[in-house]
Structure formats: C-alpha cells, structure tokens
Write a protein that holds these residues in place. Structure first.
Motif, PDB file in Angstrom:
ATOM      1  N   SER A   1     -37.584 -14.900  98.461  1.00 25.71           N
ATOM      2  CA  SER A   1     -37.510 -16.085  97.715  1.00 25.71           C
ATOM      3  C   SER A   1     -37.550 -15.743  95.909  1.00 25.71           C
ATOM      4  N   ARG A   2     -37.593 -14.609  95.664  1.00 23.54           N
ATOM      5  CA  ARG A   2     -37.846 -14.506  94.085  1.00 23.54           C
ATOM      6  C   ARG A   2     -36.892 -13.401  93.620  1.00 23.54           C
ATOM      7  N   ALA A   3     -36.088 -12.580  94.394  1.00 20.85           N
ATOM      8  CA  ALA A   3     -35.332 -11.735  93.995  1.00 20.85           C
ATOM      9  C   ALA A   3     -33.823 -12.524  94.055  1.00 20.85           C
ATOM     10  N   PRO A   4     -33.152 -12.380  93.117  1.00 27.34           N
ATOM     11  CA  PRO A   4     -31.756 -12.926  92.932  1.00 27.34           C
ATOM     12  C   PRO A   4     -30.706 -12.588  93.770  1.00 27.34           C
ATOM     13  N   PHE A   5     -30.851 -12.674  95.104  1.00 27.72           N
ATOM     14  CA  PHE A   5     -29.835 -12.586  96.077  1.00 27.72           C
ATOM     15  C   PHE A   5     -29.425 -13.863  96.573  1.00 27.72           C
ATOM     16  N   TRP A   6     -27.998 -13.977  97.131  1.00 27.67           N
ATOM     17  CA  TRP A   6     -27.496 -15.120  97.960  1.00 27.67           C
ATOM     18  C   TRP A   6     -26.690 -14.574  98.926  1.00 27.67           C
ATOM     19  N   LYS A   7     -26.852 -15.072 100.194  1.00 31.90           N
ATOM     20  CA  LYS A   7     -25.989 -14.676 101.337  1.00 31.90           C
ATOM     21  C   LYS A   7     -25.340 -15.801 101.909  1.00 31.90           C
ATOM     22  N   LYS A   8     -23.987 -15.221 102.007  1.00 33.23           N
ATOM     23  CA  LYS A   8     -22.813 -16.198 102.806  1.00 33.23           C
ATOM     24  C   LYS A   8     -22.380 -15.506 104.189  1.00 33.23           C
TER      25      LYS A   8
ATOM     26  N   ALA B   1     -31.966 -21.658 101.490  1.00 36.95           N
ATOM     27  CA  ALA B   1     -33.319 -21.107 101.489  1.00 36.95           C
ATOM     28  C   ALA B   1     -34.090 -22.077 102.504  1.00 36.95           C
ATOM     29  N   LYS B   2     -35.163 -21.370 103.071  1.00 29.73           N
ATOM     30  CA  LYS B   2     -35.964 -22.019 104.041  1.00 29.73           C
ATOM     31  C   LYS B   2     -37.127 -22.348 103.642  1.00 29.73           C
TER      32      LYS B   2
ATOM     33  N   LEU C   1     -30.444 -31.355  90.776  1.00 30.51           N
ATOM     34  CA  LEU C   1     -31.206 -30.180  89.971  1.00 30.51           C
ATOM     35  C   LEU C   1     -32.129 -29.486  90.890  1.00 30.51           C
ATOM     36  N   SER C   2     -32.746 -30.556  91.926  1.00 26.99           N
ATOM     37  CA  SER C   2     -33.701 -29.926  92.693  1.00 26.99           C
ATOM     38  C   SER C   2     -33.085 -28.745  93.723  1.00 26.99           C
ATOM     39  N   ALA C   3     -31.959 -28.859  93.793  1.00 27.18           N
ATOM     40  CA  ALA C   3     -31.465 -27.623  94.752  1.00 27.18           C
ATOM     41  C   ALA C   3     -30.758 -26.627  93.747  1.00 27.18           C
TER      42      ALA C   3
ATOM     43  N   PRO D   1     -28.509 -21.248  93.194  1.00 26.71           N
ATOM     44  CA  PRO D   1     -29.299 -22.126  94.299  1.00 26.71           C
ATOM     45  C   PRO D   1     -30.373 -21.034  94.501  1.00 26.71           C
ATOM     46  N   PRO D   2     -31.360 -21.890  95.219  1.00 25.07           N
ATOM     47  CA  PRO D   2     -32.471 -20.761  95.723  1.00 25.07           C
ATOM     48  C   PRO D   2     -32.162 -19.590  96.103  1.00 25.07           C
ATOM     49  N   MET D   3     -32.965 -18.559  95.961  1.00 20.25           N
ATOM     50  CA  MET D   3     -32.767 -17.312  96.469  1.00 20.25           C
ATOM     51  C   MET D   3     -32.905 -17.089  97.975  1.00 20.25           C
ATOM     52  N   THR D   4     -32.159 -15.972  98.559  1.00 21.52           N
ATOM     53  CA  THR D   4     -32.195 -15.947  99.987  1.00 21.52           C
ATOM     54  C   THR D   4     -31.860 -14.360 100.336  1.00 21.52           C
TER      55      THR D   4
END
Lengths: 148, 81
Positions: free
Chosen positions: A117-124, A137-138, B48-50, B76-79
């Motif tokens: 939740s805090r490291a800047p990665f995004w998955k597609k 994000a969950k 903005l909340s997203a 967006p929030p990180m994943t």
C-alpha cells in the motif's frame, strides 16, 4: 539490507541462499515470494507492473529501515519486479534474518503489508480476450497497516 | 514544476509527465488549475479520494503547500506485492 527494483526475473532459491549466507549468526531466516496469480485458470494473459522510478527505491528503503528499527534484524531483502509478467512468474520477494523467528516473521509481514500500500507500484491485468484493467487497491490492504 | 502521472491517471491525461508554470500555493489549487484547462484533467481529477499525491517523491496531502517543490506526482492508490 538490499532493495532491488528490477525488470529481470530472479531465482528465489539462489536469492534466499545468498541472503542466509550473508546473515551469519541469525537463527531465523524468513523468505516470502509473491507469484502472479491466475485465479480463474486461463483468464489472465499477463500482469503489467508500473512503478515510479526513484520514489520506489526511496519508499522501499524507508519501509525496510523502519522494519530494522522495529525488530531486531540481522538483515532484510526486498526484490520487486516491474514490466510485463506472465501468470506463474515471480513478482516479488522479501527476506528477513533475525536471531529469533518471531522478529523475522513479523518483520517480513510488516514489509509485505507496507509495500502493498505504500510503495508506488500499480498492476494492470491483461486478460486473454484483450481487455485490460488496473487492479484496484483493497480496503483490507489499507486496514492491514493498522495493526502495526 | 514537473508533474508526473501514473497508471490510469496517466492514461486519462494521455501523457506520463509535463512541465507547468504555476502560481498555485497548494496541491489542491494546482489540481483546480489543471481541471480548468482541459476535460482530460477534469476526468482524471474527478474524484480526489481515488487519488494520491507525492511531492518530491514523498507521499503527501492535497492541502500541502507547493513552495519549493520541484516534482509533483499524481497516481491511484498503490497496489504492490
């Protein structure tokens, strides 16, 4: 402590062995490997992982340093890949070494919770039909941080 | 000031980064300026909340001041993991 943000694959066994060898005197080594999951077999074609070069390394280093402050660790390792990964490929790994197992287990879980939740990665997710969508994000992942 | 966009924010705006001249005092004011200039920004910043913001690669808040900041990133929030 080692942080690696890389496009190339890694071998968890070799990484774990090297990590354990470098943590001489530790009585406990915990390793965790995350794998690209295809929950409905055949649905997922690939996972594309985007990150924020520069911030990613800083964020992971800060998270690992915090883990080393909170628990008595001999060493910590975080490997996270980016780019296009196929189902079954290893996406990331954390390892912790400590004198006692509780420190190693808890620090490994902390590293996992924070990097989700805090490291800047995004998955597609790229589906076999060609559709693609960003993984949302969950709330549960955000809630997981509260226990620390 | 450099502005960076990631994931679906980048896709909605249509570019990964740009340089802007701004007199905005806070992140929220910068967002308002961007929203006003094109509907692609309005779409990206609709909720903005997203979104999350980082100032010089540190996670921050939308009411944070921009004085001295060189790089702003929206995503967006990180994943990870």
């Amino acid at each position: 402590m080692r942080i690696s943000v890389q496009e190339t694959p890694f071998a968890p066994g070799a990484e774990g062995d090297a990590f354990a060898a470098g943590a001489a005197g530790a009585g406990a080594v915990v390793t965790f490997t995350g794998v690209v999951r295809d929950a409905d077999q055949g649905r997922l074609q690939a996972m594309e992982i985007e990150h924020y070069p520069g911030m990613t390394e800083k964020a992971l280093t800060a998270i690992a340093e915090e883990a080393c402050t909170r628990w008595s660790l001999a060493d910590a390792l975080v490997i996270h890949r980016y780019g296009r990964l196929a189902p079954g490929e290893r996406i990331m790994m954390v390892a912790t070494a400590a004198r006692h197992r509780r420190d190693a287990f808890e620090a490994a879980e902390y590293l996992m919770d924070y990097l989700k939740s805090r490291a800047p990665f995004w998955k597609k997710e790229i589906l076999t039909g060609g559709d693609a969508d960003w993984v949302a994000a969950k709330d549960a992942d955000e809630d997981a941080l509260k226990r620390w | 000031m450099d502005i960076l966009y990631f994931a679906w924010v980048r896709e909605r705006i249509g570019l990964p980064r740009e340089q802007v001249e701004t007199s905005a005092a806070t992140v929220a004011e910068l967002v308002e300026e961007l929203r006003a200039c094109d509907e692609r920004y309005a779409a990206a910043f609709a909720d903005l909340s997203a979104l999350r913001v980082a100032l010089d690669q540190e996670l921050s808040e939308f009411d944070a001041p921009l004085a001295g900041v060189r790089e702003v990133a929206f995503f967006p929030p990180m994943t990870g993991g």
